[in-house]
Structures are given as C-alpha cells and as structure tokens.
Design an enzyme around this catalytic site. Structure first.
Site, PDB file in Angstrom:
ATOM      1  N   HIS A  57      -1.551  10.421  -3.235  1.00 33.52           N
ATOM      2  CA  HIS A  57      -2.809   9.939  -2.653  1.00 33.52           C
ATOM      3  C   HIS A  57      -3.811  11.057  -2.411  1.00 33.52           C
ATOM      4  O   HIS A  57      -4.944  11.001  -2.873  1.00 33.52           O
ATOM      5  CB  HIS A  57      -2.551   9.189  -1.344  1.00 33.52           C
ATOM      6  CG  HIS A  57      -3.810   8.753  -0.663  1.00 33.52           C
ATOM      7  ND1 HIS A  57      -4.457   9.539   0.270  1.00 33.52           N
ATOM      8  CD2 HIS A  57      -4.557   7.641  -0.798  1.00 33.52           C
ATOM      9  CE1 HIS A  57      -5.548   8.920   0.685  1.00 33.52           C
ATOM     10  NE2 HIS A  57      -5.632   7.766   0.047  1.00 33.52           N
ATOM     11  N   HIS A  98       0.829  -1.201   0.000  1.00 33.79           N
ATOM     12  CA  HIS A  98       0.000   0.000   0.000  1.00 33.79           C
ATOM     13  C   HIS A  98       0.866   1.255   0.000  1.00 33.79           C
ATOM     14  O   HIS A  98       1.508   1.575   1.003  1.00 33.79           O
ATOM     15  CB  HIS A  98      -0.902  -0.037   1.229  1.00 33.79           C
ATOM     16  CG  HIS A  98      -1.886   1.074   1.330  1.00 33.79           C
ATOM     17  ND1 HIS A  98      -1.878   1.982   2.363  1.00 33.79           N
ATOM     18  CD2 HIS A  98      -2.914   1.429   0.524  1.00 33.79           C
ATOM     19  CE1 HIS A  98      -2.875   2.837   2.208  1.00 33.79           C
ATOM     20  NE2 HIS A  98      -3.515   2.527   1.097  1.00 33.79           N
TER      21      HIS A  98
END
Length: 386
Positions: free
Chosen positions: A95, A53
């Site tokens: 992100h 991740h």
C-alpha cells in the site's frame, strides 16, 4: 440478500460491453431493507459487494497471506490489493509508497528506510518482516505466527484466490502509478498469463453451489485508481474490464471548500470529517470524467462514526457519499463502492443512502450485516498455521 442470490445475478452471462443505461432510484425490498441502486443487475458485479480491504486486515497484518486467506474463507466477493512494481519488474502488493510503517526496513536496510518500494528488488522485499509491526500495534490481536510474514507478489495473491473452496475476485488498485510507467499494460500481461482476462480465462472447476463464485464470472477483476491518467491507461489496456475511479477531496482530488486548517490537538480523522466539497459542480466533474472513460462506478471515502480508536482512525476520511452524491452517481449509471467502513452502524447509515458495496477491514462484520452465517476466524487462521 443471500450469497446465492448475489451470485445468481452474476450467472446470467451479462456481457461486459452491455450499456448500463440510466440508473433507477434507490430501491427497497419487500422487507423494507434498502438495496442501493439496481445497477448491479445490469453489470457483472455482485450486489451489496463485500470487498476485503487489503484482506481481513483488522484481524491479520494487511496485504499478507493470513489476511487474504481469512478473507477468502470468510466468503468475501473480492480480495482488494494495492499494486506496485519492484526495481526488477515484479508486481507486488504494497500500500504505502515507502516501507517504514509496516515492515522492519529500518533494521534490514537502515540507509533506505524512506526509499520508495520501486527502488527495491523482489529479493530485497522478501527479506523484510511484514507482520511483527501488527503484533506491536495491536497486542490484543497479535499472533506469534505473524512475525516474519512476507510481502506478497500479485502471483501469490492470485494463487490464494484460486486455491480455496470460495472463488473471490480481485479488486486491484494501481498505487502511485506515476512512479510506474506502463504498469497498466504489465498488469494486463500478468492477468492474461494467469487466465484472468476475458475469453482467454482458463477453464477450472467452478466453485460449488453456495460458495463464492465471483472469480468464475466476467466480473472476476475490477480495476481501481485515484489517478485520472491511470484510469485512461487502464481503459486503453483493458477496455472490457470493469474500472472504478476512487474519489478524494483536496490536492489531487475533488476541489475542497475553503476551511480552517487542522487545529492543535485536532485528530486527522476529525479534521477530515469536517471537510466539504467546493460545490456540486466540483463533484460532478469527477463523475463526468469517470463516465467519459468507461468507469462502471466510483469509490468515495466515508466517515466512520467511531473513529477515535488507534485502528479505525486510520480509515476515517471525508464524507464523499452524502445522499445527493450517491444519487448523482446512480443517475449517471455508476455504482458506488465506499471505502473504508468497518462498523454495523456505518454499514446501515450508508446502505440507507443507496451505497452498492463496501471496502472493509472487517469482512466478518459486513457479511454478518448482510445476514450471512458467521464463522470462527480463529479456527480459519489456525487451519493455515496462524
């Protein structure tokens, strides 16, 4: 399941267009360990998938070069990344919608601290420090070499995936895609140009025996999105590429059951943990949409059992992988890749439910959980000057 076994399944040359069919119930190996569904044997995705991740983002600043280098060399199946587009049309790995959380944008561009990523050129983004925030937030994992790390382009992440002894795949999320009309086609064009799509995939030496080979297989790229519209656009742009619909509860996601608001002093992690779906039908509607648009799986959120720490609380959400939910997805012929799980107790709990793979900030923990040899993370980072 060993690395060799997981990657042998990918060596069978299964076509991306092969119908998945109806999932079998969660299976159990001879040693009594649950193995999730058997769907991973029917499509070119590793069983027990290890999805880093934003890279190895517990040990290094998220979405930066050391995070991805570390994840690759540890032996993950996929490097996970969030995709946005700069003002001048370059695909970058960021992100958040804005840059204030994990860069020094307020110092470099004080009048634009809250501006969206899309309002910056690549040259402007490259002027930002994407690593020093990590040293301040997590002094026990700080490294002087993290100061001054750059935001990466998609090209730079592809370079990392291609250059090591291990060949991981890419697990790419279209982030806030409504801000980037046409980003799905841009992504297709870039992946084709870099030789990462279909029959046009460029020929390069395969990873050595025993190394990660996902990047050498038809499952080298997985697309993910929370957006139904983007899932449809990905289906149109890249129909043969595996796609996953990410699941969320509440606004923009699955309908939530009525509940009391977040209480004074209640952490966001605790508030999320007590949220419930409105009904099985509400959950099913999202599975139906995913299946109708060719998704090979769904990505539900998880509750981490230890979510009171400064780091883990950022990644503890609603439990959208209850046993009946995992079973429903498997019955629909879809894999379940869970986000974001970091602790062995949680790996075990959700694996018992039949989850097929995990997004994790701590890939070394997940690889060890799967019985793979541990490696010296400090040595890997120092090898690359970190």
């Amino acid at each position: 399941m060993t690395t060799a076994t997981r990657h042998w399944l990918l060596a069978c040359g299964v076509s991306l267009m092969l119908p998945i069919g109806v999932a079998q119930a969660a299976d159990t190996a001879g040693d009594g360990e649950p193995q999730g569904s058997t769907l991973c044997t029917k499509i070119p995705i590793p069983c027990d998938a290890v999805i880093a991740h934003r890279g190895a983002s517990y040990q290094a600043p998220e979405s930066t070069r050391p995070a991805y280098l570390l994840a690759r060399d540890l032996g993950v199946d996929y490097l996970e990344l969030d995709l946005q587009r700069t003002q001048d049309g370059v695909l970058v790995t960021v992100h958040d919608n804005s840059l204030d959380r994990n860069t020094n944008v307020a110092e470099v561009f004080p009048d634009r601290a809250d501006a969206p990523v899309s309002s910056f050129t690549l040259d402007e983004l490259k002027r930002l420090d994407a690593g020093s925030w990590f040293n301040a937030a997590y002094p026990d994992r700080a490294r002087d070499s993290y100061s001054g790390l750059e935001i990466l382009t998609l090209d730079e992440v592809i370079d990392i995936a291609e250059e090591g002894n291990n060949h991981p795949g890419l697990y790419i999320e279209t982030k806030v895609p409504e801000q980037f009309p046409g980003i799905e086609q841009d992504l297709r064009n870039k992946l084709e140009a870099r030789g990462w799509l279909g029959k046009a995939a460029k020929s390069r030496p395969a990873a050595e025996q025993g190394a990660v080979r996902v990047g050498d297989t038809p499952g080298r790229v997985v697309m993910q999105t929370f957006s139904k519209a983007s899932l449809q656009a990905l289906e149109e742009a890249m129909p043969q590429v595996p796609r996953v619909l990410l699941l969320w509860l509440g606004e923009g996601g699955i309908e939530a059951a009525p509940g009391r608001p977040q209480g004074d002093g209640e952490s966001t992690a605790d508030y999320y943990a007590r949220q419930q779906v409105a009904s099985p039908e509400a959950y099913r509607s999202w599975l139906d949409f995913a299946k109708d648009h060719g998704a090979i799986g769904v990505g539900p959120s998880a509750v981490q059992s230890e979510h009171d720490g400064a780091f883990s609380s950022q990644f503890s959400y609603m439990d959208l992988a209850e046993p009946w939910m995992v079973g429903m997805a498997h019955d629909d012929g879809m894999l379940v890749h869970l986000y974001t799980v970091d602790e062995p107790a949680d790996f075990e709990r959700y694996r018992q439910r039949g989850v097929d793979g995990f997004f994790t900030n701590r890939p070394e923990q997940l690889l060890e959980f799967y019985g793979l040899p541990s490696q010296d993370q400090d040595a890997i980072l120092k090898r690359y000057g970190y």
